[in-house]
Enzyme design. Sequence first.
Site, PDB file in Angstrom:
ATOM      1  N   CYS A   2      16.006  50.336  71.295  1.00 43.71           N
ATOM      2  CA  CYS A   2      15.331  49.897  72.382  1.00 43.71           C
ATOM      3  C   CYS A   2      15.143  51.340  73.313  1.00 43.71           C
ATOM      4  O   CYS A   2      16.138  51.985  73.234  1.00 43.71           O
ATOM      5  CB  CYS A   2      16.028  48.928  73.127  1.00 43.71           C
ATOM      6  N   ARG A  27      12.441  54.456  68.982  1.00 43.53           N
ATOM      7  CA  ARG A  27      13.655  53.699  69.384  1.00 43.53           C
ATOM      8  C   ARG A  27      13.563  52.474  69.044  1.00 43.53           C
ATOM      9  O   ARG A  27      14.435  51.783  68.667  1.00 43.53           O
ATOM     10  CB  ARG A  27      14.243  53.953  70.522  1.00 43.53           C
ATOM     11  N   TRP A  75      13.757  46.715  70.140  1.00 43.77           N
ATOM     12  CA  TRP A  75      14.106  46.374  68.460  1.00 43.77           C
ATOM     13  C   TRP A  75      14.945  45.325  68.566  1.00 43.77           C
ATOM     14  O   TRP A  75      16.204  45.635  68.906  1.00 43.77           O
ATOM     15  CB  TRP A  75      14.747  47.780  68.051  1.00 43.77           C
ATOM     16  N   ASN A 101      19.397  47.767  76.647  1.00 44.86           N
ATOM     17  CA  ASN A 101      19.656  48.102  75.300  1.00 44.86           C
ATOM     18  C   ASN A 101      21.104  47.888  75.154  1.00 44.86           C
ATOM     19  O   ASN A 101      21.844  48.204  75.686  1.00 44.86           O
ATOM     20  CB  ASN A 101      19.316  49.565  75.426  1.00 44.86           C
ATOM     21  N   GLY A 102      21.356  47.391  73.727  1.00 44.95           N
ATOM     22  CA  GLY A 102      22.617  46.890  73.362  1.00 44.95           C
ATOM     23  C   GLY A 102      22.801  45.789  72.947  1.00 44.95           C
ATOM     24  O   GLY A 102      21.734  45.001  72.613  1.00 44.95           O
ATOM     25  N   GLU A 487      18.630  60.870  48.977  1.00 43.21           N
ATOM     26  CA  GLU A 487      17.696  60.947  49.959  1.00 43.21           C
ATOM     27  C   GLU A 487      16.173  60.814  49.547  1.00 43.21           C
ATOM     28  O   GLU A 487      15.607  60.396  50.419  1.00 43.21           O
ATOM     29  CB  GLU A 487      18.011  62.517  50.551  1.00 43.21           C
ATOM     30  N   LYS A 491      13.925  58.170  51.497  1.00 44.14           N
ATOM     31  CA  LYS A 491      12.413  58.395  52.169  1.00 44.14           C
ATOM     32  C   LYS A 491      11.536  57.596  51.727  1.00 44.14           C
ATOM     33  O   LYS A 491      10.685  56.971  52.466  1.00 44.14           O
ATOM     34  CB  LYS A 491      12.167  59.884  51.839  1.00 44.14           C
ATOM     35  N   GLU A 494      11.872  53.809  52.926  1.00 45.27           N
ATOM     36  CA  GLU A 494      11.566  53.734  54.148  1.00 45.27           C
ATOM     37  C   GLU A 494      10.312  53.795  54.818  1.00 45.27           C
ATOM     38  O   GLU A 494       9.881  52.718  55.559  1.00 45.27           O
ATOM     39  CB  GLU A 494      12.259  55.013  55.298  1.00 45.27           C
ATOM     40  N   HIS A 510      24.191  54.694  31.725  1.00 43.45           N
ATOM     41  CA  HIS A 510      25.335  53.356  32.090  1.00 43.45           C
ATOM     42  C   HIS A 510      24.548  52.414  32.435  1.00 43.45           C
ATOM     43  O   HIS A 510      25.431  51.471  33.353  1.00 43.45           O
ATOM     44  CB  HIS A 510      26.311  54.125  32.936  1.00 43.45           C
ATOM     45  N   LYS A 609      14.678  54.500  65.088  1.00 42.11           N
ATOM     46  CA  LYS A 609      15.393  55.734  64.916  1.00 42.11           C
ATOM     47  C   LYS A 609      16.903  56.022  65.299  1.00 42.11           C
ATOM     48  O   LYS A 609      17.567  56.831  64.666  1.00 42.11           O
ATOM     49  CB  LYS A 609      14.586  56.972  66.088  1.00 42.11           C
TER      50      LYS A 609
END
Length: 614
Positions: A2, A27, A75, A101-102, A487, A491, A494, A510, A609
């Site tokens: 947010c 955000r 968000w 926010n929170g 990574e 990427k 996402e 395996h 983010k």
Amino acid sequence: MCGIVGYLGSRDAFPILIKGLKRLEYRGYDSAGVALISQTNHLNVYKVKGKVSGLEQVTEREDTSGTIGIAHTRWATHGEPSQVNAHPHVSASGQLALIHNGIIENYNVLKEKLEKKGYTFKSSTDTEVLVQLIDYIKESGKLDLLTAVRLALREVIGAYALAILDHNDPDQIIVARKSSPLVIGIGENEFFIASDATPIVEFTDKVVYLEDEDIAILRRGEPLKVVDFSNVELNLEVQTIELNLGQLEKGGYPHFMLKEIVEQPDCIQDCMRGRLHVEDNNVILSAIIDHKEKLIHAKRFIIIACGTSWHAGLIGRQLIENYCRIPVQVEYASEFRYSNPVVGEGDVVIAISQSGETADTLAAVELARNRGAFIYGICNAVGSSIPRSTDTGSYIHVGPEIGVASTKAFTGQVTVLAMLALTLATVKGSISESELKEILEEFQAIPEKMKKALETNDQIASLSKIFTYARNFIYLGRGYNYPVALEGALKLKEISYIHAEGYPAAEMKHGPIALIDTEMPVVVIATQNSLYEKLLSNVQEIKARKGRVIAIVSEGDDTISKIADYCIELPKTVEPLDPLLTTIPLQLMAYHIAVCKGKDVDQPRNLAKSVTVE
Ligand code: M6R
């Protein structure tokens, strides 16, 4: 998560708020809203589901006048993304507008209490509960807004950054923070409020970062005042921000992610500046030198992080164990904090975070510190919460990262971890002069080699067209390149929403080998290093099962390149620094596949983010 923006001064607030929201949209971007007290003294609140551009559209013909306002990009945590759940939320009295926010953890208890007092709720958010609580305390006690906010926050359990304005007092905004960042910009007779400094930088470079449980009073014509919950006035530390506007713009690139991938050579140069001294065969991270006794004699290091930063941590473990011979464990912050970990005096915890605001990492730091560990932070966002709660640390200095998918922060983190390991190894005497010389010379050459790696862009763009419609991907690597495989898969997931898994290459047999068929693209990181022959066997195993291999190899490779379906050649470097190069084609591939699929590269669905909630 947010984004919060606010303005109080003599200019038109609306354009400042909209621009600020756009800067903070990384955000959170599922709904947006604004509250303004107009020139004619109306409290105007506009909200939309979706992005800030939608808010601009719906307000085109509305009254957006006023020199005081607050705005929010969301968000979702409590309640789906919708107009009714968007902030600002307005109190029952119709006088207070609040953005937040929170997470208010005890919102259910508070809500029940307010319902008994006759309050009703339009949204499913915890934020609406907060504004009604403040309203109730204010109205029932006939109190001023500051007192009502102070009393309300005493009842609240959870995390918040909030800004609230009162229709009856068009000269004041009150803001408060706990475990969620909030910055106040101080201009000439004007104030700016934001979740981070990016919306503020074009107006002023003077900022105050609020601390936990600070309440700030922004009043027209008066200096900024900060008090605690007991109304005791606190000293202000006005800081100067060093961001520049160019760092916050796309600079001609279609997406921030591409810009951030391409600027990595310069970022790594900035990260090494003043720290790497090849001519003296020396590397100096000042935080290591300042605390060398504590660090050399550490029982062990524990690296805590999330997501991409955790992947950097896996490389950090290999670097530190290899050069310093100190045992290192790498933990997900979210698991660490709830695992009753054995941690205490003699342990050094390294917290890695681009944003410096990740809730789980921050909580893990607090837990480890309370149990006596020494905390070292590796962060990008200057002045953020994690660096402020550590004993010491190093910034990665790669500039603001705006694309939600982390790219330059990863290579910056690996660079700092390598310098950390080498500085410590030097003071500990666990690295020879000649070995140090070899790696430092290679280190210095990395930015130029990264530029060469970026030259694969066109080849990768073409290759990406072939794989745009793949449904799954496997990424394999070994040693220092195993975290790079993780990574690369992250990427792709996402931003293109293709399912992808990263594995240490030898683990394939395996289990994951069962997935290999003609439909399965397998990216194998097989540069020239001590494990090359092992990777050759892995590639042969995949080809024997008709998998399609995209190999990342070193220039001049004449073995794997003959077996793989596609080859991307990179400059050679020493093994520990290989991730700084091998990461680049994987970032580019994720980027181009997402572009081919028409996805929103910089703001992928469901993500934000900065993950400031657990
Ligand atoms: O700001 P942090 O480095 O603490 O963030 C950790 C993760 O949320 C972050 O790396 C996330 O995984 C990225 N979106 C990866 O691209």
